[in-house]
Design a protein around this motif. Structure first.
Motif, mmCIF file in Angstrom:
data_model
loop_
_atom_site.group_PDB
_atom_site.id
_atom_site.type_symbol
_atom_site.label_atom_id
_atom_site.label_comp_id
_atom_site.label_asym_id
_atom_site.label_seq_id
_atom_site.Cartn_x
_atom_site.Cartn_y
_atom_site.Cartn_z
ATOM 1 N N PRO A 15 24.064 -17.027 100.403
ATOM 2 C CA PRO A 15 24.519 -16.575 101.723
ATOM 3 C C PRO A 15 26.020 -16.269 101.743
ATOM 4 O O PRO A 15 26.456 -15.328 102.394
ATOM 5 N N PHE A 16 26.827 -17.043 101.031
ATOM 6 C CA PHE A 16 28.261 -16.782 100.972
ATOM 7 C C PHE A 16 28.527 -15.427 100.348
ATOM 8 O O PHE A 16 29.308 -14.634 100.851
ATOM 9 N N TRP A 17 27.861 -15.133 99.243
ATOM 10 C CA TRP A 17 28.041 -13.849 98.554
ATOM 11 C C TRP A 17 27.610 -12.697 99.456
ATOM 12 O O TRP A 17 28.287 -11.695 99.561
ATOM 13 N N GLN A 18 26.476 -12.842 100.129
ATOM 14 C CA GLN A 18 25.991 -11.793 101.012
ATOM 15 C C GLN A 18 26.958 -11.573 102.172
ATOM 16 O O GLN A 18 27.241 -10.443 102.536
ATOM 17 N N ASN A 19 27.476 -12.645 102.766
ATOM 18 C CA ASN A 19 28.416 -12.507 103.876
ATOM 19 C C ASN A 19 29.687 -11.827 103.414
ATOM 20 O O ASN A 19 30.256 -11.010 104.129
ATOM 21 N N ASN A 20 30.166 -12.157 102.216
ATOM 22 C CA ASN A 20 31.359 -11.534 101.675
ATOM 23 C C ASN A 20 31.144 -10.035 101.499
ATOM 24 O O ASN A 20 32.005 -9.232 101.840
ATOM 25 N N GLU A 21 29.980 -9.664 100.972
ATOM 26 C CA GLU A 21 29.653 -8.241 100.792
ATOM 27 C C GLU A 21 29.568 -7.539 102.153
ATOM 28 O O GLU A 21 30.056 -6.419 102.297
ATOM 29 N N GLU A 22 28.969 -8.183 103.132
ATOM 30 C CA GLU A 22 28.872 -7.611 104.472
ATOM 31 C C GLU A 22 30.256 -7.449 105.094
ATOM 32 O O GLU A 22 30.526 -6.448 105.754
ATOM 33 N N ASP A 23 31.138 -8.429 104.880
ATOM 34 C CA ASP A 23 32.510 -8.336 105.392
ATOM 35 C C ASP A 23 33.258 -7.182 104.746
ATOM 36 O O ASP A 23 33.958 -6.430 105.423
ATOM 37 N N GLU A 24 33.107 -7.029 103.434
ATOM 38 C CA GLU A 24 33.766 -5.931 102.726
ATOM 39 C C GLU A 24 33.261 -4.586 103.231
ATOM 40 O O GLU A 24 34.045 -3.652 103.417
ATOM 41 N N LEU A 25 31.945 -4.465 103.460
ATOM 42 C CA LEU A 25 31.392 -3.223 103.990
ATOM 43 C C LEU A 25 31.944 -2.955 105.384
ATOM 44 O O LEU A 25 32.345 -1.830 105.694
ATOM 45 N N ALA A 26 31.988 -3.970 106.228
ATOM 46 C CA ALA A 26 32.507 -3.799 107.590
ATOM 47 C C ALA A 26 33.963 -3.342 107.567
ATOM 48 O O ALA A 26 34.359 -2.460 108.347
ATOM 49 N N GLU A 27 34.758 -3.905 106.669
ATOM 50 C CA GLU A 27 36.168 -3.497 106.550
ATOM 51 C C GLU A 27 36.276 -2.058 106.054
ATOM 52 O O GLU A 27 37.102 -1.288 106.538
ATOM 53 N N SER A 28 35.433 -1.688 105.089
ATOM 54 C CA SER A 28 35.429 -0.314 104.574
ATOM 55 C C SER A 28 35.026 0.665 105.674
ATOM 56 O O SER A 28 35.626 1.737 105.814
ATOM 57 N N ILE A 29 34.023 0.311 106.443
ATOM 58 C CA ILE A 29 33.574 1.170 107.549
ATOM 59 C C ILE A 29 34.698 1.350 108.564
ATOM 60 O O ILE A 29 34.923 2.467 109.052
ATOM 61 N N ALA A 30 35.413 0.294 108.885
ATOM 62 C CA ALA A 30 36.530 0.389 109.838
ATOM 63 C C ALA A 30 37.622 1.321 109.304
ATOM 64 O O ALA A 30 38.142 2.160 110.043
ATOM 65 N N ARG A 31 37.959 1.183 108.022
ATOM 66 C CA ARG A 31 38.956 2.094 107.423
ATOM 67 C C ARG A 31 38.420 3.518 107.414
ATOM 68 O O ARG A 31 39.139 4.478 107.709
ATOM 69 N N GLY A 32 37.141 3.662 107.083
ATOM 70 C CA GLY A 32 36.515 4.984 107.033
ATOM 71 C C GLY A 32 36.505 5.678 108.381
ATOM 72 O O GLY A 32 36.670 6.894 108.459
ATOM 73 N N LYS A 33 36.329 4.915 109.432
ATOM 74 C CA LYS A 33 36.358 5.495 110.779
ATOM 75 C C LYS A 33 37.725 6.108 111.059
ATOM 76 O O LYS A 33 37.815 7.227 111.591
ATOM 77 N N GLU A 34 38.785 5.402 110.723
ATOM 78 C CA GLU A 34 40.148 5.932 110.931
ATOM 79 C C GLU A 34 40.375 7.208 110.125
ATOM 80 O O GLU A 34 40.943 8.183 110.629
ATOM 81 N N ILE A 35 39.922 7.201 108.886
ATOM 82 C CA ILE A 35 40.070 8.387 108.036
ATOM 83 C C ILE A 35 39.262 9.538 108.624
ATOM 84 O O ILE A 35 39.736 10.671 108.683
ATOM 85 N N TYR A 36 38.044 9.253 109.074
ATOM 86 C CA TYR A 36 37.190 10.275 109.698
ATOM 87 C C TYR A 36 37.889 10.864 110.920
ATOM 88 O O TYR A 36 37.936 12.091 111.078
#
Length: 133
Positions: A15-36
């Motif tokens: 669960p820790f690994w999955q949450n970390n991956e989900e957090d990284e994806l959420a951060e990438s999506i937030a950065r991607g929104k700004e770039i978009y």
């Protein structure tokens, strides 16, 4: 006993690994929104709907979700060839974005997980780097 300890450790850490991956994806999506918003919104619009007969939609795009490597190539190098998105042909030209590999990965994570899109793949700079003309 060792096997039991290993299995218990895996169950605890997964669960820790999955949450970390989900957090990284959420951060990438937030950065991607700004770039978009700074680079893509003019042509593909605020809700990814595109412009009829001119710029293809990203929302619900079969091209984006079924051929993400082609989408990455278009962002990275531009696009001059006609493409078909959701059964409609588009012949417009897309200029090279000038974005870095990590920025392209962030945009791909954003557009692939927004407006009803759901990608099974998480994009990173290494994936984008591997896409050649």
């Amino acid at each position: 006993m060792k096997a039991l300890l290993i299995i218990a450790s895996m169950l605890f850490l997964t669960p820790f690994w999955q949450n970390n991956e989900e957090d990284e994806l959420a951060e990438s999506i937030a950065r991607g929104k700004e770039i978009y918003l700074n680079n893509c919104i003019v042509c593909h619009m605020g809700k990814g709907e595109g412009v009829a007969k001119l710029n293809p939609p990203l929302a619900g795009s079969d091209y984006l979700l079924k051929t993400p490597d082609k989408a990455i190539r278009a962002i990275k190098y531009g696009l001059q060839d006609a493409i078909e998105v959701n059964g409609v042909k588009y012949k417009g030209m897309m200029p090279e974005s000038g974005l870095e590999n990590e920025e392209i990965a962030d945009v791909m994570n954003y557009i692939s997980n927004t407006w009803g899109n759901k990608s099974e793949r998480i994009f990173d700079a290494k994936i984008v780097e591997g896409i050649k003309k």
